[in-house]
Design a protein around this motif. Structure first.
Motif, mmCIF file in Angstrom:
data_model
loop_
_atom_site.group_PDB
_atom_site.id
_atom_site.type_symbol
_atom_site.label_atom_id
_atom_site.label_comp_id
_atom_site.label_asym_id
_atom_site.label_seq_id
_atom_site.Cartn_x
_atom_site.Cartn_y
_atom_site.Cartn_z
ATOM 1 N N ARG A 109 14.852 12.884 8.091
ATOM 2 C CA ARG A 109 13.545 12.460 8.235
ATOM 3 C C ARG A 109 13.482 11.247 7.473
ATOM 4 N NH1 ARG A 109 8.378 15.148 8.451
ATOM 5 N NH2 ARG A 109 8.396 17.012 9.395
ATOM 6 N N SER A 110 12.566 10.183 7.671
ATOM 7 C CA SER A 110 12.455 8.762 6.907
ATOM 8 C C SER A 110 11.157 8.649 7.002
ATOM 9 C CB SER A 110 13.234 7.894 7.718
ATOM 10 O OG SER A 110 13.384 6.558 6.733
ATOM 11 N N THR A 111 10.786 7.455 6.343
ATOM 12 C CA THR A 111 9.376 7.418 5.831
ATOM 13 C C THR A 111 9.049 5.878 6.016
ATOM 14 O OG1 THR A 111 7.888 7.534 4.225
ATOM 15 C CG2 THR A 111 9.828 7.001 3.473
ATOM 16 N N TYR A 112 7.802 5.487 6.303
ATOM 17 C CA TYR A 112 7.262 4.129 6.006
ATOM 18 C C TYR A 112 7.467 3.780 4.447
ATOM 19 C CZ TYR A 112 5.306 3.887 10.763
ATOM 20 O OH TYR A 112 5.210 3.687 12.064
ATOM 21 N N VAL A 113 7.811 2.389 4.641
ATOM 22 C CA VAL A 113 8.058 1.798 3.280
ATOM 23 C C VAL A 113 7.325 0.446 3.190
ATOM 24 C CG1 VAL A 113 10.240 2.868 3.125
ATOM 25 C CG2 VAL A 113 9.777 0.547 3.687
ATOM 26 N N MET A 114 7.197 0.092 1.819
ATOM 27 C CA MET A 114 6.806 -1.445 1.421
ATOM 28 C C MET A 114 7.882 -1.877 0.816
ATOM 29 S SD MET A 114 4.047 -1.371 -1.815
ATOM 30 C CE MET A 114 2.729 -0.831 -0.581
ATOM 31 N N ALA A 115 8.192 -3.293 1.478
ATOM 32 C CA ALA A 115 9.523 -4.040 0.837
ATOM 33 C C ALA A 115 8.815 -5.400 0.313
ATOM 34 C CB ALA A 115 10.308 -4.028 1.829
ATOM 35 N N PHE A 116 9.552 -5.897 -0.646
ATOM 36 C CA PHE A 116 8.902 -7.091 -1.520
ATOM 37 C C PHE A 116 10.338 -7.689 -2.172
ATOM 38 C CE2 PHE A 116 7.309 -3.518 -4.001
ATOM 39 C CZ PHE A 116 8.081 -3.638 -5.042
ATOM 40 N N LEU A 142 -2.632 -11.487 -2.203
ATOM 41 C CA LEU A 142 -1.219 -11.098 -1.421
ATOM 42 C C LEU A 142 -1.405 -11.023 -0.076
ATOM 43 C CD1 LEU A 142 -0.683 -7.307 -3.368
ATOM 44 C CD2 LEU A 142 0.681 -9.764 -3.502
ATOM 45 N N ARG A 143 -0.233 -11.452 0.931
ATOM 46 C CA ARG A 143 -0.180 -11.283 2.124
ATOM 47 C C ARG A 143 0.473 -10.090 2.520
ATOM 48 N NH1 ARG A 143 2.149 -16.996 1.862
ATOM 49 N NH2 ARG A 143 2.908 -15.847 0.093
ATOM 50 N N ILE A 144 0.069 -9.066 3.254
ATOM 51 C CA ILE A 144 0.928 -7.900 3.650
ATOM 52 C C ILE A 144 1.200 -7.737 5.097
ATOM 53 C CG2 ILE A 144 0.855 -5.226 3.073
ATOM 54 C CD1 ILE A 144 -1.306 -5.841 0.885
ATOM 55 N N GLY A 145 2.133 -7.867 5.406
ATOM 56 C CA GLY A 145 2.726 -7.855 6.785
ATOM 57 C C GLY A 145 2.677 -6.211 7.156
ATOM 58 N N SER A 150 0.062 1.686 12.660
ATOM 59 C CA SER A 150 0.897 2.662 11.847
ATOM 60 C C SER A 150 0.096 3.442 10.886
ATOM 61 C CB SER A 150 2.082 1.839 11.383
ATOM 62 O OG SER A 150 1.737 1.202 10.046
ATOM 63 N N PRO A 151 0.612 4.602 10.298
ATOM 64 C CA PRO A 151 0.154 5.273 9.153
ATOM 65 C C PRO A 151 0.157 4.520 7.964
ATOM 66 C CG PRO A 151 1.421 6.708 10.306
ATOM 67 C CD PRO A 151 1.950 5.329 10.875
ATOM 68 N N ALA A 152 0.838 3.636 7.857
ATOM 69 C CA ALA A 152 1.014 2.726 6.380
ATOM 70 C C ALA A 152 -0.234 1.673 6.348
ATOM 71 C CB ALA A 152 2.522 2.320 6.103
ATOM 72 N N ALA A 153 -0.365 1.110 7.684
ATOM 73 C CA ALA A 153 -1.194 0.051 7.934
ATOM 74 C C ALA A 153 -2.843 0.649 7.741
ATOM 75 C CB ALA A 153 -1.248 -0.497 9.196
ATOM 76 N N ILE A 194 4.866 -8.830 0.861
ATOM 77 C CA ILE A 194 4.918 -7.312 1.206
ATOM 78 C C ILE A 194 4.966 -7.329 2.473
ATOM 79 C CG2 ILE A 194 4.309 -4.851 0.714
ATOM 80 C CD1 ILE A 194 2.667 -5.946 -1.521
ATOM 81 N N ALA A 195 6.100 -6.630 3.029
ATOM 82 C CA ALA A 195 6.270 -5.858 4.419
ATOM 83 C C ALA A 195 6.203 -4.455 4.366
ATOM 84 C CB ALA A 195 7.759 -6.161 4.983
ATOM 85 N N VAL A 196 5.223 -3.940 5.075
ATOM 86 C CA VAL A 196 4.876 -2.533 5.472
ATOM 87 C C VAL A 196 5.584 -2.228 6.696
ATOM 88 C CG1 VAL A 196 3.322 -0.707 5.654
ATOM 89 C CG2 VAL A 196 3.055 -2.411 3.869
ATOM 90 N N ILE A 197 6.510 -1.314 6.446
ATOM 91 C CA ILE A 197 7.335 -1.212 8.116
ATOM 92 C C ILE A 197 8.139 0.113 7.956
ATOM 93 C CG2 ILE A 197 9.310 -2.403 6.960
ATOM 94 C CD1 ILE A 197 9.720 -3.757 9.509
ATOM 95 N N TRP A 198 8.552 0.708 9.156
ATOM 96 C CA TRP A 198 9.433 1.848 9.089
ATOM 97 C C TRP A 198 10.533 1.818 8.358
ATOM 98 C CZ3 TRP A 198 9.113 6.573 9.524
ATOM 99 C CH2 TRP A 198 10.177 7.499 10.207
#
Length: 283
Positions: A109-116, A142-145, A150-153, A194-198
């Motif tokens: 299992r994996s999850t969505y994340v935020m990366a910065f 903040l500018r959040i990609g 997606s559930p995180a979006a 911030i990148a919000v991505i799989w």
């Protein structure tokens, strides 16, 4: 002649159901979809396939196709009449939407994340909810990609970040853009904060760039689901092969997890339902 072709196809299907990898392990994969797979066999799906080929003592071959609508039809279900076989027999990574065959039990299992980027004023963020505690002026800048839909979006929108979202189109399976560009180009280039991505995409590309990237997983809260199971898939009617693939997963679980960790995949513990026996049906 037509009857002979039908009979030959049926015989091949019967033999295929027993062990289609008796001589060659044929894998269905995308030729340009890192960190999952590529034609150079550099992805973690390629490494897992190589592990299985070693355990089966057979070579590994690929049927390549863009992972988009029609992927299963163009790979797993594509019959090659001149060779009396299907194009390939195993998909290494499938989700719950897999509808052209049968799935193993989830193997991770994996999850969505935020990366910065580190040292960009976000060092106090150790969980997504920590964003809500940042000073208002910082939040507003903040500018959040994020990939739309997606559930995180959706979490970002629900928590008032709609004006900060830089929307990205969901991957279509074409090669004009790469989801990893959100990390390697836009995050590293300070086009977004911030990148919000799989998670598997973020974890892999965070290790490829010349910048210190923090990866923060989303976790379940208030009924929201950000983590999803990943299984392997075979054609319908291949129950013996499905059981063989499941045994390969079970017998080599530590090696598989080591491969995933080496690629930076954020792993979430398997849930109880992930460990249930496979359904025995005759679809």
């Amino acid at each position: 002649m037509a009857g002979l072709l039908v009979a030959t196809h049926a015989f091949a299907q019967k033999d295929d159901a027993q062990n289609p990898a008796s001589e060659t392990l044929r894998v269905c994969a995308d030729p340009s979809n890192m960190p999952f797979s590529n034609e150079e066999r550099e992805g973690f799906e390629n490494k897992i396939a190589a592990l299985f080929g070693e355990k089966l003592d057979v070579p590994v071959e690929y049927a390549w196709a863009a992972e988009q609508m029609g992927f299963g039809r163009n790979t797993l279900k594509r019959w090659i009449s001149e060779e009396n076989r299907y194009a390939c027999d195993l998909v290494i990574s499938i989700g719950s939407g897999f509808d052209v065959g049968k799935a193993t039990r989830p193997y991770y299992r994996s999850t969505y994340v935020m990366a910065f980027r580190e040292d960009h004023g976000l060092d106090s963020v150790e969980a997504p909810d920590d964003l809500l505690d940042l000073p208002e002026d910082q939040l507003e800048s903040l500018r959040i990609g994020a990939f739309t839909g997606s559930p995180a979006a959706n979490w970002l929108i629900e928590n008032g970040f709609i004006d900060q979202i830089v929307s990205y189109r969901a991957q279509s399976g074409g090669y004009d853009s790469d989801p990893g560009d959100m990390i390697t180009d836009d995050l590293v280039g300070d086009d977004i904060d911030i990148a919000v991505i799989w998670g598997p995409i973020a974890g892999y590309y965070a290790k490829q760039v010349d910048a210190d990237i923090t990866v923060v997983p989303f976790t379940r809260a208030d009924g929201s689901q950000f983590d999803f199971p990943v299984s392997m898939g075979v054609r319908y009617g291949n129950d013996a092969w499905l059981e063989k693939v499941q045994s390969l997963i079970d017998d080599n679980r530590e090696e598989i997890i080591a491969i995933l960790e080496d690629y930076g995949v954020p792993l979430v513990p398997l849930r109880e339902e992930d460990r249930q026996p496979m359904e025995d049906d005759d679809d």
